[in-house]
Motif scaffolding. Structure first.
Motif, PDB file in Angstrom:
ATOM      1  N   ASP A   1      -9.881 -57.288  -8.177  1.00 27.49           N
ATOM      2  CA  ASP A   1     -10.175 -58.472  -7.371  1.00 27.49           C
ATOM      3  C   ASP A   1     -10.996 -59.479  -8.179  1.00 27.49           C
ATOM      4  O   ASP A   1     -10.716 -60.678  -8.189  1.00 27.49           O
ATOM      5  CB  ASP A   1     -10.977 -58.097  -6.112  1.00 27.49           C
ATOM      6  CG  ASP A   1     -10.198 -57.270  -5.112  1.00 27.49           C
ATOM      7  OD1 ASP A   1      -8.961 -57.351  -5.095  1.00 27.49           O
ATOM      8  OD2 ASP A   1     -10.848 -56.524  -4.353  1.00 27.49           O
ATOM      9  N   VAL A   2     -12.023 -58.969  -8.849  1.00 28.99           N
ATOM     10  CA  VAL A   2     -12.934 -59.833  -9.601  1.00 28.99           C
ATOM     11  C   VAL A   2     -12.210 -60.490 -10.766  1.00 28.99           C
ATOM     12  O   VAL A   2     -12.355 -61.697 -11.016  1.00 28.99           O
ATOM     13  CB  VAL A   2     -14.151 -59.034 -10.094  1.00 28.99           C
ATOM     14  CG1 VAL A   2     -15.043 -59.891 -10.991  1.00 28.99           C
ATOM     15  CG2 VAL A   2     -14.958 -58.508  -8.904  1.00 28.99           C
ATOM     16  N   GLU A   3     -11.400 -59.704 -11.485  1.00 26.81           N
ATOM     17  CA  GLU A   3     -10.688 -60.246 -12.646  1.00 26.81           C
ATOM     18  C   GLU A   3      -9.673 -61.302 -12.224  1.00 26.81           C
ATOM     19  O   GLU A   3      -9.579 -62.369 -12.843  1.00 26.81           O
ATOM     20  CB  GLU A   3      -9.985 -59.110 -13.392  1.00 26.81           C
ATOM     21  CG  GLU A   3      -9.269 -59.574 -14.646  1.00 26.81           C
ATOM     22  CD  GLU A   3      -8.632 -58.423 -15.416  1.00 26.81           C
ATOM     23  OE1 GLU A   3      -7.848 -58.706 -16.343  1.00 26.81           O
ATOM     24  OE2 GLU A   3      -8.927 -57.261 -15.094  1.00 26.81           O
ATOM     25  N   ALA A   4      -8.913 -61.024 -11.168  1.00 28.49           N
ATOM     26  CA  ALA A   4      -7.908 -61.986 -10.711  1.00 28.49           C
ATOM     27  C   ALA A   4      -8.567 -63.268 -10.222  1.00 28.49           C
ATOM     28  O   ALA A   4      -8.092 -64.377 -10.501  1.00 28.49           O
ATOM     29  CB  ALA A   4      -7.061 -61.360  -9.592  1.00 28.49           C
ATOM     30  N   ALA A   5      -9.672 -63.129  -9.493  1.00 30.51           N
ATOM     31  CA  ALA A   5     -10.380 -64.313  -9.016  1.00 30.51           C
ATOM     32  C   ALA A   5     -10.928 -65.115 -10.186  1.00 30.51           C
ATOM     33  O   ALA A   5     -10.891 -66.359 -10.169  1.00 30.51           O
ATOM     34  CB  ALA A   5     -11.512 -63.901  -8.074  1.00 30.51           C
ATOM     35  N   GLY A   6     -11.437 -64.441 -11.225  1.00 31.70           N
ATOM     36  CA  GLY A   6     -11.979 -65.128 -12.381  1.00 31.70           C
ATOM     37  C   GLY A   6     -10.943 -65.981 -13.090  1.00 31.70           C
ATOM     38  O   GLY A   6     -11.240 -67.100 -13.540  1.00 31.70           O
ATOM     39  N   GLU A   7      -9.714 -65.473 -13.187  1.00 29.04           N
ATOM     40  CA  GLU A   7      -8.646 -66.246 -13.821  1.00 29.04           C
ATOM     41  C   GLU A   7      -8.317 -67.495 -13.006  1.00 29.04           C
ATOM     42  O   GLU A   7      -8.127 -68.581 -13.564  1.00 29.04           O
ATOM     43  CB  GLU A   7      -7.410 -65.366 -13.984  1.00 29.04           C
ATOM     44  CG  GLU A   7      -7.604 -64.246 -15.001  1.00 29.04           C
ATOM     45  CD  GLU A   7      -6.445 -63.276 -15.025  1.00 29.04           C
ATOM     46  OE1 GLU A   7      -5.493 -63.457 -14.227  1.00 29.04           O
ATOM     47  OE2 GLU A   7      -6.484 -62.329 -15.840  1.00 29.04           O
ATOM     48  N   ARG A   8      -8.275 -67.344 -11.688  1.00 30.19           N
ATOM     49  CA  ARG A   8      -7.986 -68.514 -10.839  1.00 30.19           C
ATOM     50  C   ARG A   8      -9.146 -69.504 -10.862  1.00 30.19           C
ATOM     51  O   ARG A   8      -8.940 -70.726 -10.839  1.00 30.19           O
ATOM     52  CB  ARG A   8      -7.685 -68.063  -9.405  1.00 30.19           C
ATOM     53  CG  ARG A   8      -6.407 -67.256  -9.279  1.00 30.19           C
ATOM     54  CD  ARG A   8      -5.913 -67.187  -7.842  1.00 30.19           C
ATOM     55  NE  ARG A   8      -6.868 -66.578  -6.946  1.00 30.19           N
ATOM     56  CZ  ARG A   8      -6.948 -65.264  -6.719  1.00 30.19           C
ATOM     57  NH1 ARG A   8      -6.151 -64.421  -7.362  1.00 30.19           N
ATOM     58  NH2 ARG A   8      -7.828 -64.780  -5.870  1.00 30.19           N
ATOM     59  N   LEU A   9     -10.368 -68.989 -10.898  1.00 27.71           N
ATOM     60  CA  LEU A   9     -11.530 -69.870 -10.982  1.00 27.71           C
ATOM     61  C   LEU A   9     -11.514 -70.676 -12.273  1.00 27.71           C
ATOM     62  O   LEU A   9     -11.831 -71.873 -12.274  1.00 27.71           O
ATOM     63  CB  LEU A   9     -12.817 -69.047 -10.904  1.00 27.71           C
ATOM     64  CG  LEU A   9     -13.211 -68.541  -9.519  1.00 27.71           C
ATOM     65  CD1 LEU A   9     -14.269 -67.445  -9.633  1.00 27.71           C
ATOM     66  CD2 LEU A   9     -13.732 -69.678  -8.652  1.00 27.71           C
ATOM     67  N   ALA A  10     -11.141 -70.046 -13.380  1.00 30.59           N
ATOM     68  CA  ALA A  10     -11.086 -70.752 -14.665  1.00 30.59           C
ATOM     69  C   ALA A  10     -10.056 -71.867 -14.612  1.00 30.59           C
ATOM     70  O   ALA A  10     -10.309 -72.981 -15.098  1.00 30.59           O
ATOM     71  CB  ALA A  10     -10.773 -69.771 -15.792  1.00 30.59           C
ATOM     72  N   ARG A  11      -8.908 -71.592 -14.010  1.00 34.87           N
ATOM     73  CA  ARG A  11      -7.878 -72.641 -13.906  1.00 34.87           C
ATOM     74  C   ARG A  11      -8.375 -73.800 -13.042  1.00 34.87           C
ATOM     75  O   ARG A  11      -8.209 -74.971 -13.388  1.00 34.87           O
ATOM     76  CB  ARG A  11      -6.578 -72.066 -13.324  1.00 34.87           C
ATOM     77  CG  ARG A  11      -5.819 -71.173 -14.277  1.00 34.87           C
ATOM     78  CD  ARG A  11      -4.392 -70.970 -13.820  1.00 34.87           C
ATOM     79  NE  ARG A  11      -4.330 -70.267 -12.548  1.00 34.87           N
ATOM     80  CZ  ARG A  11      -4.257 -68.940 -12.433  1.00 34.87           C
ATOM     81  NH1 ARG A  11      -4.278 -68.179 -13.511  1.00 34.87           N
ATOM     82  NH2 ARG A  11      -4.187 -68.369 -11.249  1.00 34.87           N
TER      83      ARG A  11
END
Length: 204
Positions: free
Chosen positions: A26-36
């Protein structure tokens, strides 16, 4: 303890419990979307210098964003926690130049630039647990970023203030105290929301 302080403590407990239920995926996937999403925020994309932080644990991830900014030529400053809870700063030179510090934090290993270095930032990425519709931010309660915001105000600096959060952390109301300061934008995995800056009083 004032009612607002008590309300803050209760809201912090609730939000930290929700974060604790997140999986590493969850954290990793959210981090990628946050970066975008953050890359599309002009306040960050157009900044020459960004003061940020290294996310740890279940915090909304900043790692991908830090690397994106640095590779794109942005100077990134990261905090170094001082014994009195104030923050010094050092340049981010890549993940290999981060070291474990107290309280589970990761800090840059390069030369310290002094607490005033943050005043050169065009944008400041603030950690937080929540933000409301007015842009009022709920921090963890340590006071380090209250000092940063006070330092910026004393210097007459006016960087864009941005917070990264999960979608459920944009709440109806954050209890506030007199020293609290609103942010200008929030980035969640679902998108970006900006808040109106207060109008400067007319001198006419």
């Amino acid at each position: 303890m004032t009612d607002d302080m008590s309300d803050k403590a209760a809201l912090r407990s609730q939000l930290l419990a929700a974060r604790a239920r997140l999986t590493s995926h969850d954290v990793e996937a959210a981090g990628e979307r946050l970066a975008r999403g953050a890359r599309e925020l002009a306040e960050l994309a157009e900044a020459s210098t960004v003061a940020a932080y290294v996310s740890v644990g279940r915090e909304p991830g900043t790692r991908a964003l830090l690397d994106t900014l640095r590779v794109g030529g942005t100077r990134v400053l990261l905090p170094v926690l001082l014994p009195d809870n104030d923050l010094d700063w050092a340049a981010y030179e890549g993940a290999e130049h981060l070291a474990k510090a107290g309280r589970g934090l990761l800090e840059p290993t390069g030369p310290r630039l002094g607490p005033e270095a943050v005043c050169a930032a065009d944008a400041v990425l603030l950690p937080g647990l929540a933000v409301d519709g007015r842009g009022m931010r709920l921090g963890r309660g340590g006071g380090s970023y209250d000092r940063v915001l006070a330092r910026l105000a004393r210097a007459g600096a006016d960087p864009a203030l941005v917070v990264l959060l999960y979608a459920n952390e944009v709440v109806a109301r954050v209890p506030e105290e007199p020293h609290d300061h609103p942010v200008h934008a929030v980035v969640t995995p679902e998108g970006v929301r900006r808040f109106e800056r207060p109008q400067e009083p007319s001198t006419a």
